[in-house]
Design an enzyme around this catalytic site. Sequence first.
Site, PDB file in Angstrom:
ATOM      1  N   CYS A 145       0.802  -1.237   0.000  1.00  0.00           N
ATOM      2  CA  CYS A 145       0.000   0.000   0.000  1.00  0.00           C
ATOM      3  C   CYS A 145       0.835   1.288   0.000  1.00  0.00           C
ATOM      4  O   CYS A 145       0.473   2.267  -0.658  1.00  0.00           O
ATOM      5  CB  CYS A 145      -0.964  -0.003   1.181  1.00  0.00           C
ATOM      6  SG  CYS A 145      -0.244  -0.611   2.708  1.00  0.00           S
ATOM      7  N   HIS A 238      -2.206   6.730   4.085  1.00  0.00           N
ATOM      8  CA  HIS A 238      -0.766   6.727   4.397  1.00  0.00           C
ATOM      9  C   HIS A 238      -0.127   8.041   3.936  1.00  0.00           C
ATOM     10  O   HIS A 238      -0.296   8.450   2.777  1.00  0.00           O
ATOM     11  CB  HIS A 238      -0.064   5.581   3.660  1.00  0.00           C
ATOM     12  CG  HIS A 238      -0.377   4.211   4.200  1.00  0.00           C
ATOM     13  ND1 HIS A 238      -1.088   3.984   5.361  1.00  0.00           N
ATOM     14  CD2 HIS A 238      -0.040   2.978   3.727  1.00  0.00           C
ATOM     15  CE1 HIS A 238      -1.182   2.679   5.569  1.00  0.00           C
ATOM     16  NE2 HIS A 238      -0.559   2.049   4.599  1.00  0.00           N
TER      17      HIS A 238
HETATM   18  P1  NAP Z   1      -7.202  -9.089   7.526  1.00  0.00           P
HETATM   19  O1  NAP Z   1      -8.140  -8.018   7.894  1.00  0.00           O
HETATM   20  O2  NAP Z   1      -6.442  -9.776   8.595  1.00  0.00           O
HETATM   21  O3  NAP Z   1      -8.001 -10.207   6.652  1.00  0.00           O
HETATM   22  C1  NAP Z   1      -7.420 -11.442   6.295  1.00  0.00           C
HETATM   23  C2  NAP Z   1      -8.394 -12.321   5.542  1.00  0.00           C
HETATM   24  O4  NAP Z   1      -7.735 -13.571   5.264  1.00  0.00           O
HETATM   25  C3  NAP Z   1      -9.692 -12.636   6.283  1.00  0.00           C
HETATM   26  O5  NAP Z   1     -10.767 -12.667   5.394  1.00  0.00           O
HETATM   27  C4  NAP Z   1      -9.436 -14.051   6.818  1.00  0.00           C
HETATM   28  O6  NAP Z   1     -10.616 -14.818   6.974  1.00  0.00           O
HETATM   29  C5  NAP Z   1      -8.628 -14.639   5.678  1.00  0.00           C
HETATM   30  N1  NAP Z   1      -7.868 -15.820   6.131  1.00  0.00           N
HETATM   31  C6  NAP Z   1      -7.048 -15.918   7.200  1.00  0.00           C
HETATM   32  N2  NAP Z   1      -6.597 -17.196   7.323  1.00  0.00           N
HETATM   33  C7  NAP Z   1      -7.166 -17.897   6.315  1.00  0.00           C
HETATM   34  C8  NAP Z   1      -7.118 -19.264   5.924  1.00  0.00           C
HETATM   35  N3  NAP Z   1      -6.385 -20.182   6.589  1.00  0.00           N
HETATM   36  N4  NAP Z   1      -7.828 -19.649   4.822  1.00  0.00           N
HETATM   37  C9  NAP Z   1      -8.578 -18.753   4.142  1.00  0.00           C
HETATM   38  N5  NAP Z   1      -8.695 -17.445   4.486  1.00  0.00           N
HETATM   39  C10 NAP Z   1      -7.983 -17.024   5.553  1.00  0.00           C
HETATM   40  O7  NAP Z   1      -6.093  -8.550   6.510  1.00  0.00           O
HETATM   41  P2  NAP Z   1      -6.176  -7.309   5.462  1.00  0.00           P
HETATM   42  O8  NAP Z   1      -5.658  -6.066   6.057  1.00  0.00           O
HETATM   43  O9  NAP Z   1      -7.518  -7.328   4.830  1.00  0.00           O
HETATM   44  O10 NAP Z   1      -5.067  -7.734   4.407  1.00  0.00           O
HETATM   45  C11 NAP Z   1      -5.296  -8.767   3.472  1.00  0.00           C
HETATM   46  C12 NAP Z   1      -4.059  -8.896   2.590  1.00  0.00           C
HETATM   47  O11 NAP Z   1      -3.865  -7.678   1.874  1.00  0.00           O
HETATM   48  C13 NAP Z   1      -2.778  -9.147   3.389  1.00  0.00           C
HETATM   49  O12 NAP Z   1      -1.977 -10.022   2.687  1.00  0.00           O
HETATM   50  C14 NAP Z   1      -2.187  -7.741   3.512  1.00  0.00           C
HETATM   51  O13 NAP Z   1      -0.795  -7.766   3.678  1.00  0.00           O
HETATM   52  C15 NAP Z   1      -2.577  -7.127   2.172  1.00  0.00           C
HETATM   53  N6  NAP Z   1      -2.706  -5.672   2.143  1.00  0.00           N
HETATM   54  C16 NAP Z   1      -3.424  -5.004   3.102  1.00  0.00           C
HETATM   55  C17 NAP Z   1      -3.556  -3.619   3.005  1.00  0.00           C
HETATM   56  C18 NAP Z   1      -4.301  -2.810   4.022  1.00  0.00           C
HETATM   57  O14 NAP Z   1      -4.237  -1.548   3.943  1.00  0.00           O
HETATM   58  N7  NAP Z   1      -5.019  -3.419   4.969  1.00  0.00           N
HETATM   59  C19 NAP Z   1      -3.005  -2.938   1.943  1.00  0.00           C
HETATM   60  C20 NAP Z   1      -2.321  -3.653   0.957  1.00  0.00           C
HETATM   61  C21 NAP Z   1      -2.189  -5.006   1.077  1.00  0.00           C
HETATM   62  P3  NAP Z   1     -11.298 -15.058   8.430  1.00  0.00           P
HETATM   63  O15 NAP Z   1     -12.021 -13.794   8.791  1.00  0.00           O
HETATM   64  O16 NAP Z   1     -12.244 -16.178   8.168  1.00  0.00           O
HETATM   65  O17 NAP Z   1     -10.198 -15.374   9.372  1.00  0.00           O
END
Ligand code: NAP
Length: 345
Positions: A145, A238
């Site tokens: 991001c 950010h």
């Molecule tokens: P998050 O809120 O922690 O969400 C993670 C997701 O992954 C949830 O839907 C979770 O499902 C799922 N998950 C976890 N373990 C799993 C498993 N064993 N099998 C299938 N699904 C599973 O994270 P986030 O912030 O949305 O980020 C998601 C991705 O995008 C990450 O890789 C992060 O580095 C990247 N990212 C995030 C941002 C940001 O600003 N937040 C920006 C760029 C990139 P459950 O709810 O069922 O556990």
Amino acid sequence: MSAKISVAILGATGSVGQRFIELLLNHPWFEVAELAASDRSAGKKYSEATNWVMQTPLPEKYSNMIVKKCETNLQSRIAFSGLDASVAGEIETAFADAGCFVISNARNHRFDADVPLMIPEVNHNHLDVVKFQNYKGGIVTNPNCSTIGLAIALKPLYDNFGLEAVNVVTMQAVSGAGYPGLPSLDIIDNVIPFIGGEEAKMETEPRKIFGSFMNNKFVDADFKISAQCNRVGVIDGHTECVQVKLKSKTSKEEIIKVWNEFKSIPQELALPFAPNPVITYFKEDKYPQPRVHRNLGNGMGVAIGRLREDSLFDYKFVILSHNTIRGAAGGTILIAELMKAQGII
Ligand code: NAP
């Protein structure tokens, strides 16, 4: 009018997953047909599996949708991934092997030899690499991001004046840590001067993005980057303080001009999520600010301000971009739009 393309969201319950649902609600080309997450959520109604934290209400048509497992029997041929990096690698590979085009926010495939690290305004020419992948479908990744805002601000400088070195210090929003993210007692009234893995991403990703694809491999761009990343008590958006050393001399006026005039393929094709302008330069010393500017261009625009000469580098300035829209879900949707416009999906 032709029917919309069905898409699945992998990691639909998370911070990025929720943003996908919000942004795709009235998308002219894509229709969210399937929501998938971990076994903890699978089988539940979406409204029960997620803690909806978007500022718009959870759309009714998704609240009763049953969350599926991230298994390759999903019907959709396009999957937007907001999966946690601990599981994204294998799941995304399985979907691509099964014939699905996965466009991912996770870090796992970003440095694969045949996977583009894509910002449509910056390196749309890398998208052709997907045609040479050994998947029945394909994988394209969205950069980190904070890399995205930085790379968009650097692109007009790189093209017009050349880049020798970049130093960046970030102030990153808490939503970047996912949901539930950091304990409130750690982040309220505080700044945390460490985000695991983030500095390495910022120091390597831009060099792949600005690099070329030659003789079947990516060759990094040759400028140097140093990054320091901090977590601050801002919900979304950010902020980045940047210093640049350019290859050729130029003026402040010329830099502001190339930022304000910057357009690329997404704007020429008038893709639904393409911001126009891409970059907005603010002359006021107090701008940009996250609360004021994070939703510029529906969260897809990049705000820049405070351009001035620097005593160590040539110039310094401040960037602001929305981390879960431009920096994640929105950026990924723009990649899918470009892939559709180019006949890849
Ligand atoms: P998050 O809120 O922690 O969400 C993670 C997701 O992954 C949830 O839907 C979770 O499902 C799922 N998950 C976890 N373990 C799993 C498993 N064993 N099998 C299938 N699904 C599973 O994270 P986030 O912030 O949305 O980020 C998601 C991705 O995008 C990450 O890789 C992060 O580095 C990247 N990212 C995030 C941002 C940001 O600003 N937040 C920006 C760029 C990139 P459950 O709810 O069922 O556990």
